[in-house]
Design a protein around this motif. Structure first.
Motif, PDB file in Angstrom:
ATOM      1  N   UNK A  43       9.537  -7.520 -14.581  1.00 24.86           N
ATOM      2  CA  UNK A  43      10.501  -6.493 -14.155  1.00 24.86           C
ATOM      3  C   UNK A  43      10.662  -6.452 -12.635  1.00 24.86           C
ATOM      4  N   UNK A  44       9.817  -7.190 -11.918  1.00 21.80           N
ATOM      5  CA  UNK A  44       9.910  -7.228 -10.457  1.00 21.80           C
ATOM      6  C   UNK A  44      10.579  -8.511  -9.964  1.00 21.80           C
ATOM      7  N   UNK A  45      11.036  -9.331 -10.899  1.00 19.67           N
ATOM      8  CA  UNK A  45      11.643 -10.624 -10.558  1.00 19.67           C
ATOM      9  C   UNK A  45      13.095 -10.632 -11.056  1.00 19.67           C
ATOM     10  N   UNK A  46      13.983 -11.280 -10.306  1.00 17.16           N
ATOM     11  CA  UNK A  46      15.380 -11.359 -10.748  1.00 17.16           C
ATOM     12  C   UNK A  46      15.480 -12.138 -12.058  1.00 17.16           C
ATOM     13  N   UNK A  47      16.581 -11.931 -12.759  1.00 13.64           N
ATOM     14  CA  UNK A  47      16.752 -12.570 -14.069  1.00 13.64           C
ATOM     15  C   UNK A  47      16.686 -14.085 -13.981  1.00 13.64           C
ATOM     16  N   UNK A  48      17.199 -14.633 -12.869  1.00 12.35           N
ATOM     17  CA  UNK A  48      17.167 -16.093 -12.737  1.00 12.35           C
ATOM     18  C   UNK A  48      15.859 -16.584 -12.098  1.00 12.35           C
ATOM     19  N   UNK A  49      14.935 -15.666 -11.874  1.00  9.25           N
ATOM     20  CA  UNK A  49      13.600 -16.000 -11.362  1.00  9.25           C
ATOM     21  C   UNK A  49      13.639 -16.772 -10.041  1.00  9.25           C
ATOM     22  N   UNK A  50      14.582 -16.366  -9.167  1.00  7.03           N
ATOM     23  CA  UNK A  50      14.665 -17.026  -7.859  1.00  7.03           C
ATOM     24  C   UNK A  50      14.220 -16.107  -6.720  1.00  7.03           C
ATOM     25  N   UNK A  51      13.932 -14.858  -7.049  1.00  7.14           N
ATOM     26  CA  UNK A  51      13.621 -13.898  -5.981  1.00  7.14           C
ATOM     27  C   UNK A  51      12.954 -12.670  -6.578  1.00  7.14           C
ATOM     28  N   UNK A  58      15.934  -2.856  -1.123  1.00 12.34           N
ATOM     29  CA  UNK A  58      14.486  -2.640  -1.150  1.00 12.34           C
ATOM     30  C   UNK A  58      13.818  -3.398  -2.299  1.00 12.34           C
ATOM     31  N   UNK A  59      12.836  -4.183  -1.943  1.00 11.89           N
ATOM     32  CA  UNK A  59      12.072  -4.917  -2.961  1.00 11.89           C
ATOM     33  C   UNK A  59      11.432  -3.918  -3.926  1.00 11.89           C
ATOM     34  N   UNK A  60      11.525  -4.237  -5.190  1.00  9.60           N
ATOM     35  CA  UNK A  60      11.033  -3.319  -6.216  1.00  9.60           C
ATOM     36  C   UNK A  60       9.508  -3.207  -6.216  1.00  9.60           C
ATOM     37  N   UNK A  61       8.841  -4.130  -5.568  1.00 13.15           N
ATOM     38  CA  UNK A  61       7.373  -4.092  -5.537  1.00 13.15           C
ATOM     39  C   UNK A  61       6.847  -3.206  -4.415  1.00 13.15           C
ATOM     40  N   UNK A  67       8.397   3.150   7.078  1.00 12.17           N
ATOM     41  CA  UNK A  67       8.181   3.774   8.385  1.00 12.17           C
ATOM     42  C   UNK A  67       7.092   4.832   8.372  1.00 12.17           C
ATOM     43  N   UNK A  68       6.544   5.086   7.194  1.00 12.66           N
ATOM     44  CA  UNK A  68       5.469   6.100   7.114  1.00 12.66           C
ATOM     45  C   UNK A  68       4.207   5.500   6.494  1.00 12.66           C
ATOM     46  N   UNK A  69       4.244   5.231   5.224  1.00 13.12           N
ATOM     47  CA  UNK A  69       3.081   4.650   4.539  1.00 13.12           C
ATOM     48  C   UNK A  69       3.585   3.850   3.340  1.00 13.12           C
ATOM     49  N   UNK A  70       3.264   2.579   3.321  1.00 15.70           N
ATOM     50  CA  UNK A  70       3.751   1.705   2.249  1.00 15.70           C
ATOM     51  C   UNK A  70       2.646   0.767   1.781  1.00 15.70           C
ATOM     52  N   UNK A  71       2.876   0.197   0.614  1.00 13.32           N
ATOM     53  CA  UNK A  71       2.011  -0.877   0.145  1.00 13.32           C
ATOM     54  C   UNK A  71       2.816  -1.772  -0.770  1.00 13.32           C
ATOM     55  N   UNK A  72       2.369  -3.004  -0.866  1.00 13.06           N
ATOM     56  CA  UNK A  72       2.970  -3.967  -1.791  1.00 13.06           C
ATOM     57  C   UNK A  72       2.148  -3.920  -3.074  1.00 13.06           C
ATOM     58  N   UNK A  73       2.810  -3.597  -4.168  1.00 15.91           N
ATOM     59  CA  UNK A  73       2.079  -3.414  -5.422  1.00 15.91           C
ATOM     60  C   UNK A  73       1.637  -4.739  -6.041  1.00 15.91           C
ATOM     61  N   UNK A  74       2.092  -5.841  -5.479  1.00 14.47           N
ATOM     62  CA  UNK A  74       1.643  -7.163  -5.974  1.00 14.47           C
ATOM     63  C   UNK A  74       1.061  -7.970  -4.821  1.00 14.47           C
ATOM     64  N   UNK A  75       0.396  -7.289  -3.910  1.00 19.45           N
ATOM     65  CA  UNK A  75      -0.014  -7.913  -2.639  1.00 19.45           C
ATOM     66  C   UNK A  75      -0.678  -9.280  -2.820  1.00 19.45           C
ATOM     67  N   UNK A  76      -1.638  -9.374  -3.713  1.00 20.81           N
ATOM     68  CA  UNK A  76      -2.361 -10.648  -3.851  1.00 20.81           C
ATOM     69  C   UNK A  76      -1.512 -11.721  -4.525  1.00 20.81           C
TER      70      UNK A  76
END
Ligand code: SF4
Ligand code: SF4
Length: 106
Positions: A43-51, A58-61, A67-76
């Motif tokens: 669900x975090x990848x485009x249908x054609x799996x290119x991005x 905004x990236x869904x992950x 500008x305040x506090x963020x994290x990447x939910x798939x960091x590793x």
């Protein structure tokens, strides 16, 4: 008595996230293998799996407030393009300017 370790400096990225929400065309897969892409929730990848999939620019992950506090939910498991963006490089400061954040000097 143990010596006190020096404080670990937090990455500026933890209070930023601008490059993860700058343009939907940015988090594209470059040299990522099919195996690496398969580790990212579909669900975090485009249908054609290119991005990475984005909501607007905004990236869904990306979690948190830019500008305040963020994290990447798939960091590793984040794609190569995300690993290439360094605090203070041209793309970084372009994205930060877009969000009204001060440039990072390197
Ligand atoms: S724009 Fe720069 S400081 Fe902000 S998250 Fe991206 S690399 Fe980090
Ligand atoms: S995968 Fe993570 S590091 Fe890459 S653009 Fe999305 S939130 Fe940012």
């Amino acid at each position: 008595m143990r010596p006190t370790p020096p404080p670990v400096e937090a990455s500026p990225c933890q209070k930023c996230g601008a490059c993860c929400a700058y343009d939907a065309s940015w988090p594209r897969f470059w040299t990522d293998t099919d195996e690496a892409i398969a580790l990212i929730p579909p669900n975090l990848v485009t249908e054609d799996a290119t991005a990475m999939a984005c909501d607007g620019d905004r990236c869904r992950a990306l979690a948190g407030i830019v500008g305040e506090a963020v994290s990447c939910t798939i960091y590793s498991r984040r794609p190569e393009v995300c690993r290439a963006c360094e605090p203070g490089d041209e793309a970084c400061n372009m994205a930060r300017e877009h969000y009204g954040l001060d440039p990072i000097e390197i």
